[in-house]
Design a protein around this motif. Structure first.
Motif, PDB file in Angstrom:
ATOM      1  N   GLU A 174     -31.636 -30.957 -15.733  1.00  0.00           N
ATOM      2  CA  GLU A 174     -31.189 -30.461 -17.035  1.00  0.00           C
ATOM      3  C   GLU A 174     -30.901 -31.581 -18.024  1.00  0.00           C
ATOM      4  OE1 GLU A 174     -27.836 -27.966 -16.418  1.00  0.00           O
ATOM      5  OE2 GLU A 174     -28.976 -26.384 -15.421  1.00  0.00           O
ATOM      6  N   GLU A 175     -30.555 -32.777 -17.515  1.00  0.00           N
ATOM      7  CA  GLU A 175     -30.228 -33.875 -18.417  1.00  0.00           C
ATOM      8  C   GLU A 175     -30.428 -35.217 -17.727  1.00  0.00           C
ATOM      9  OE1 GLU A 175     -26.149 -34.053 -19.610  1.00  0.00           O
ATOM     10  OE2 GLU A 175     -25.390 -33.533 -17.627  1.00  0.00           O
ATOM     11  N   ASN A 178     -35.096 -22.863 -16.822  1.00  0.00           N
ATOM     12  CA  ASN A 178     -34.809 -24.300 -16.930  1.00  0.00           C
ATOM     13  C   ASN A 178     -35.845 -24.965 -17.843  1.00  0.00           C
ATOM     14  OD1 ASN A 178     -32.741 -23.948 -15.031  1.00  0.00           O
ATOM     15  ND2 ASN A 178     -34.137 -24.329 -13.331  1.00  0.00           N
TER      16      ASN A 178
END
Length: 267
Positions: free
Chosen positions: A40-41, A134
């Protein structure tokens, strides 16, 4: 009796075969693969003269048959700007034949980076594959400068702010504390004329200097320790790239409580 048994056997076999055929018919072999960001990051610490590259993995639930294209867009709420803070290196935005993982390659720009960081938000979409939930990735870009405790200069210009106003500026020399690589003493933090400015009384010129020691911590926060009992010190931060010190000081000299912001910039 044997004849009846054979009939029952054939009936059971036909039921089993029919059930298997139904299962095969209901299976969807034409379902599209699902693509997604693997994470996600992530963080990219941008150094001067560094490679400053990060590979952001994009996965698929099945190996591709032929090229499967996708699109990357930059969320307009991003604080990092494409072409200024970062560039997308790879022009190919597809899964090649047989691939199950591919990469979005980002290069950070040192000149426009800041130590407190900027965020680039990427959105994944496709007309040729299904996209999972996602489908966003946040990249934090930080300007990073290794610091070994040696300042490029010990001569600093001080800007001082208090009472929603700018106090008289001054110059100061930072003196390294022997045996340390993260401590410096200064003869005055808020300046030799701060008290006379705050009280509108010139007789205080050169008094109550607020001297002390600057201590830079491992995470580049800092503590300021005042030398006098009324100089109650403060906290702040140090930027290793600009080598600028920013701190907020408290005091017990005046009957009224207030804070003073001091920014020390290399001369």
């Amino acid at each position: 009796m044997k004849y009846i048994s054979k009939i029952l056997y054939l009936f059971i076999i036909s039921v089993v075969v029919t059930s298997c055929d139904r299962d095969l018919i209901e299976t969807d072999f034409d379902q599209k693969s699902i693509i997604f960001f693997n994470n996600e990051e992530g963080n990219l610490f941008v150094e001067e003269n560094g490679a400053n590259i990060i590979n952001i993995a994009i996965g698929s639930t099945a190996t591709s048959e032929g090229n499967v294209g996708y699109t990357i867009t930059v969320d307009p709420t991003s604080t990092a700007v494409e072409g200024e803070d970062f560039n997308i290196v790879n022009t190919s935005t597809s899964f090649a034949n047989g691939e199950i993982v591919t990469n979005l390659i980002i290069e950070g720009d040192f000149t426009n980076a800041v130590s407190e960081g900027k965020i680039a938000k990427f959105i994944l979409s496709s007309n040729e594959a299904k996209v999972s939930e996602n489908n966003t990735f946040e990249l934090n870009l930080f300007q990073f400068c290794p610091f070994e405790g040696v300042l490029t200069t010990t001569s600093y210009a001080a800007s001082v702010f208090a009472f929603d106003d700018e106090a008289p500026s001054h110059d100061v020399v930072l003196t390294p504390v022997t045996g340390t690589t993260n401590q410096w003493t200064i003869a005055t933090s808020w300046g030799p004329n701060f008290v006379s400015w705050a009280t509108a009384d010139a007789s205080y010129d050169g008094q109550y200097l607020y001297s002390g020691t600057i201590i830079v911590n491992d995470d580049f926060t800092l503590d300021f320790i005042g030398n006098d009992a009324w100089a109650t010190g403060g906290t702040g931060s140090f930027s290793p790239c600009t080598q600028e010190f920013s701190m907020t000081l408290t005091q017990g000299l005046f009957s009224t409580s207030f804070t003073t912001d001091v920014v020390l910039s290399p001369m």
